[in-house]
Scaffold this active site. Structure first.
Site, mmCIF file in Angstrom:
data_model
loop_
_atom_site.group_PDB
_atom_site.id
_atom_site.type_symbol
_atom_site.label_atom_id
_atom_site.label_comp_id
_atom_site.label_asym_id
_atom_site.label_seq_id
_atom_site.Cartn_x
_atom_site.Cartn_y
_atom_site.Cartn_z
ATOM 1 N N TYR A 53 9.306 -1.350 56.392
ATOM 2 C CA TYR A 53 9.331 -2.210 55.208
ATOM 3 C C TYR A 53 10.743 -2.252 54.611
ATOM 4 O O TYR A 53 11.419 -1.243 54.500
ATOM 5 C CB TYR A 53 8.363 -1.720 54.141
ATOM 6 C CG TYR A 53 6.890 -1.857 54.489
ATOM 7 C CD1 TYR A 53 6.459 -2.568 55.602
ATOM 8 C CD2 TYR A 53 5.926 -1.279 53.676
ATOM 9 C CE1 TYR A 53 5.115 -2.684 55.899
ATOM 10 C CE2 TYR A 53 4.570 -1.386 53.965
ATOM 11 C CZ TYR A 53 4.168 -2.089 55.083
ATOM 12 O OH TYR A 53 2.831 -2.193 55.373
ATOM 13 N N PRO A 212 -6.817 -7.320 51.573
ATOM 14 C CA PRO A 212 -8.203 -7.495 51.139
ATOM 15 C C PRO A 212 -8.468 -8.836 50.475
ATOM 16 O O PRO A 212 -9.622 -9.257 50.380
ATOM 17 C CB PRO A 212 -8.404 -6.349 50.149
ATOM 18 C CG PRO A 212 -7.039 -6.059 49.617
ATOM 19 C CD PRO A 212 -6.125 -6.270 50.784
ATOM 20 N N ALA A 214 -6.993 -11.671 51.560
ATOM 21 C CA ALA A 214 -6.645 -12.705 52.545
ATOM 22 C C ALA A 214 -5.365 -13.440 52.164
ATOM 23 O O ALA A 214 -5.305 -14.665 52.154
ATOM 24 C CB ALA A 214 -7.799 -13.689 52.729
ATOM 25 N N LEU A 218 -8.277 -15.418 48.416
ATOM 26 C CA LEU A 218 -9.472 -15.001 47.677
ATOM 27 C C LEU A 218 -9.148 -14.613 46.239
ATOM 28 O O LEU A 218 -9.958 -13.973 45.571
ATOM 29 C CB LEU A 218 -10.142 -13.826 48.395
ATOM 30 C CG LEU A 218 -10.698 -14.147 49.785
ATOM 31 C CD1 LEU A 218 -11.058 -12.866 50.523
ATOM 32 C CD2 LEU A 218 -11.915 -15.060 49.675
ATOM 33 N N GLY A 220 -8.130 -16.863 43.826
ATOM 34 C CA GLY A 220 -8.227 -17.954 42.866
ATOM 35 C C GLY A 220 -6.874 -18.503 42.489
ATOM 36 O O GLY A 220 -6.071 -18.881 43.336
#
Length: 321
Positions: A53, A212, A214, A218, A220
């Site tokens: 990273y 988690p 995506a 997911l 909003g």
């Protein structure tokens, strides 16, 4: 915050873990420190990073940033479960990558220097290395454990068959073996249910979930709260799942909860999950998901989510009689 055992080990990890992939290249050092402080204050103890990273700042930059944060207050080290990874290329050197015993030893020593610590709690293999014999891998990991440089060994992005093979070999060597597998898993991407999760459950390996949300699909209105930048492929995925995402949004509205919290709560109610890694780039993104461990979805809601985002089913029944 709630805590769960990491697989069959006695180690307790927070149900939400903090991913640091954005720290440095996408989030400034001061903002990264503020997120880390807020996460610890909220009870998150699993801090996940990787030697590669760093993005535009170069490999190792994120570990070095974490090392500076830890150096500010030595008591922080005792409060966290520090996890990093090995496998990805660290230079142009042909041997500065993969899971050879040589690279594992050298990469671990380099991570310890950058992090400014004397040991790593969870040392994860970032990817399968088909060229590395499993005996060689365990020889290297056993040596690091004997040296006190690492405590537990985990995997990431491993297929089910290799989780089984790795733990069978570890058992033959009278070792603990893998205690965790960090895998891609969310409402949209459920292929881990075919082989990976059953293998984890069979061998007592805790599932640590990455992406988690995506890549933000997911979440909003928040474009990227789980730390994955929007790419052309994710934009295409959003278009492909537009109707399902709209239905998901209506369920969240009915519950009076944010999409991020519902998506994380769903994961935390799935079998075998030890922790879900969130990768906020801002403090408000962190605050928006902290409620997830307290949120319990009822059977009707879980059924509605399965209708919208059906899983593949168990193997081999999913693809054979």
């Amino acid at each position: 915050m709630k805590y769960r055992r990491l697989g069959r080990s006695a180690l307790q990890v927070s149900e939400l873990g903090l991913g640091t992939m954005n720290f440095g290249p996408a989030t400034s050092e001061s903002d990264s420190f503020a997120i880390l402080d807020a996460a610890i204050e909220a009870g998150i103890n699993l801090i996940d990073t990787a030697d590669q990273y760093g993005g535009r700042l170069g490999v190792g930059a994120t570990e070095s940033l974490l090392g500076r944060w830890l150096a500010q207050d030595p008591s922080r080290r005792r409060r966290i479960v520090l996890a990093t990874k090995v496998h990805e290329p660290m230079s142009e050197d042909v041997n500065d990558r993969g899971l050879s015993a040589r690279h594992i030893q050298q990469a671990c020593d380099a991570s310890l220097r950058r992090l400014g610590v004397d040991h790593i709690d969870l040392y994860q293999m970032h990817h399968i290395d088909r060229a590395a014999p499993i005996e060689e891998i365990w020889q290297a990991m056993d040596r690091l454990i004997a040296q006190g440089k690492i405590t537990y060994v985990g995997s990431s992005n491993f297929p089910g068959w290799f989780i089984a093979r790795a733990n069978e070999q570890a058992s033959a060597r009278r070792g603990l073996g893998l205690v965790s597998e960090q895998s891609l898993y969310n409402l949209i991407e459920r292929r881990a249910e075919l082989e990976v999760i059953p293998a984890c459950q069979a061998y007592g390996v805790g599932l640590v979930v990455w992406s988690p949300l995506a890549g933000g699909l997911l979440a909003g209105g928040d474009s990227d709260p789980d730390g994955r930048r929007r790419s052309e492929s994710s934009v295409a995925t959003a278009a492909a799942y537009a109707e399902q995402l709209a239905q998901f949004g209506r369920i969240c509205d009915d519950l009076g909860e944010t999409p991020s919290a519902v998506a994380l709560a769903w994961l935390l109610q799935r079998p075998g999950v030890s922790s879900a890694i969130i990768g906020p780039r801002r403090r408000d993104q962190l605050a928006s998901v902290l409620r997830a461990p307290e949120l319990r979805l009822d059977a009707e809601t879980l059924a509605r989510l399965d209708d919208i985002f059906p899983g593949p089913g168990p193997a081999p029944e999913a693809y054979a009689w």
